[in-house]
Design a protein around this motif. Sequence first.
Motif, short mmCIF file in Angstrom:
data_model
loop_
_atom_site.label_atom_id
_atom_site.label_comp_id
_atom_site.label_asym_id
_atom_site.label_seq_id
_atom_site.Cartn_x
_atom_site.Cartn_y
_atom_site.Cartn_z
N SER A 143 7.72 1.28 0.11
CA SER A 143 7.51 1.03 -1.27
C SER A 143 7.09 -0.39 -1.21
N ASP A 144 6.40 -1.13 -2.20
CA ASP A 144 6.28 -2.67 -2.38
C ASP A 144 7.40 -3.23 -2.62
N ARG A 145 8.53 -2.78 -3.03
CA ARG A 145 9.74 -3.28 -3.26
C ARG A 145 10.39 -3.74 -1.89
N GLY B 274 14.39 2.22 -5.20
CA GLY B 274 12.92 1.90 -5.09
C GLY B 274 12.55 1.29 -3.87
N LEU B 275 13.04 1.59 -2.88
CA LEU B 275 12.75 1.07 -1.38
C LEU B 275 11.90 2.02 -0.72
N ALA C 189 8.63 -6.51 -0.29
CA ALA C 189 8.80 -7.87 -1.08
C ALA C 189 10.12 -8.17 -0.60
N ALA C 190 11.31 -7.45 -0.55
CA ALA C 190 12.40 -7.86 -0.07
C ALA C 190 12.42 -8.36 1.35
#
Length: 448
Positions: free
Chosen positions: A15-17, A154-155, A20-21
Motif C-alpha cells: 500500500s501507499d502507507r 493498512g500496510l 510512506a513509512a
Amino acid sequence: MKKFFQQYYNNLFLSDRLFAALGLCIVLFLLKFFFAWLGDIPEIATGAVFVLFFIDIFILYRNTQGIDAKRITSKRLSNGDENPIQIEIKNRYGFGVNARVIDEVPFQFQLRDKDFKLHLKSAEVKSIHYNLRPTKRGEYDFGFIRAYISSPLGLINRRYNFDGARILPVFPSFINLGQYELMAASRYLTEFGIKKIRKVGQSSEFDQIKNYVGGDDIRTINWKATARKGGLMVNTYTDEKSQNIYCVIDKSRVMRMPFEGLSLLDYAINATVALSKVAMLKEDKAGLITISENIGAVVPADRKASQLGSIMNVLYKEKTRYLESNLEALYSAVRSVVKQRGLLVFFTNFESLSALQRQLPYLKRIAKYHLLVVVFFENTELKELSTAPAKDVEGIYHKTIAEKFIYEKKLMVKELNKHGILAILTPPQKLTVNVINQYLALKAQQRI
C-alpha cells in the motif's frame, strides 16, 4: 512453499502507507549523518515498520476466506434500458476492513470506472448497486469480482478474486413491457403518451346496454330500452378479436443509422416486442417477418402464451445487412404466410423520395390485401440543424439542405397516404408510443 506463493503472494499488494513509512525511515537514516543524537531511532523505526508489516500479513492471511462477494443480476439484460446490477459483499474477519471492489463488466460497455470503495465492520454485509445500459443485442461476458482488502494497519492489500464469470444474453427491450401490459386497457395510458381513441364504428358482436353519454354514436341508441328506462340507452359492442397483427422489420443498410447508442433496427425490434405484447393483450394474434435482400425469419401469427418468447428469441439474433430490401420477395411471403386480411406494420426508413418510389409499387400491392402501416424515421440531427440560427453563408446552405430533406420526408407521408397506405413519421425515441397509438386508434375505428 510454492503453493503459498501462488495462493497468497500473487494476491499481496503493498500500500501507499507502507511506502510512506519506508520513505520516512530512509529520511531518518539520512538525517543521522548530520544529527548524531538520533542514535538508534532510524533502526528502531525500520524494525517497527517490518514488524507491523508481518503482523498485517498475518492478520489478513490467517483467515482463508475473510471476504465473500457475489454478483446478483437477472438472467438476461434488456437492450436500451438501465439494467440493475448488485454486488453483495460480506466481511468474515473479526475486525473492520477497508475494501476496494472492482467489477469486470463486459468489454462492450468500455467502462473502467466500476470501482467502489467502502468500509465493512466485522460480520457486516453491504450491497453495491449500479446500472448498465447495453446498446447491442448479443452475449455479454462478465469477468471476475476483485476485492482489495486492507486491515486497520493498512500496510498491505490482500486481493480476493471471486469467480463472477457469467455470460448474459441481451434481449430486445422487455423491462417496460409490464407497464404497457398494465396500461393498455386503462384510461391512464396518456401518462405514457399513449392515447385512447373513442370508437366511431361498431363491430357485429353485442356486448351490453349502457346509459348514453356525450360522444356515443346516436345510431346505437336502443329505443326499447330507452322507453323502459326513461332515459337514453345505447348498445355497446366488443372489439373484433383474433386479428392478424404482423410486424415486418427491414434489416437492410437503411436501418444501420445510430441514435443515442441504438441502431434504427434496435428501435424497431423494441417497438415490435411492445406492440406484440399489447396486441395479444387485446386478444389479437401477433406475428413477425424480417426482410433484407431475402426473407429472413417468419413467425406465424398466434396468441398462445409462448408467442412473445418465440418472437424475442428470433429477434435476439437479428442483425442489419448491407444490401437493399427485396420487397418483391416480401410481397410473395405475405401472400403465402398471411392468409386472412390483417394489419402489417412495416418498420423501414426512406431517406429520399426516389427511394420510396422504387418500393412503392410493391407496397401498393401489399396494401390491396392488408391494412398496411409504413413506419419510418425522422432524422433528428437534421431537425436540430434546421432550427438552429445560421451564422454564416455556409450555415445558411446547411440549414437549407436540412429543411429540404425534412420537407421531403413529409412529402413521403402524403405520397403513401395518397395510395391508401398509412404512414408514421416518428423520431426514434418516440417510436414505440407512436406505433401503439396507431394500433389502438385502428382498433377503436374498427379498421382491423
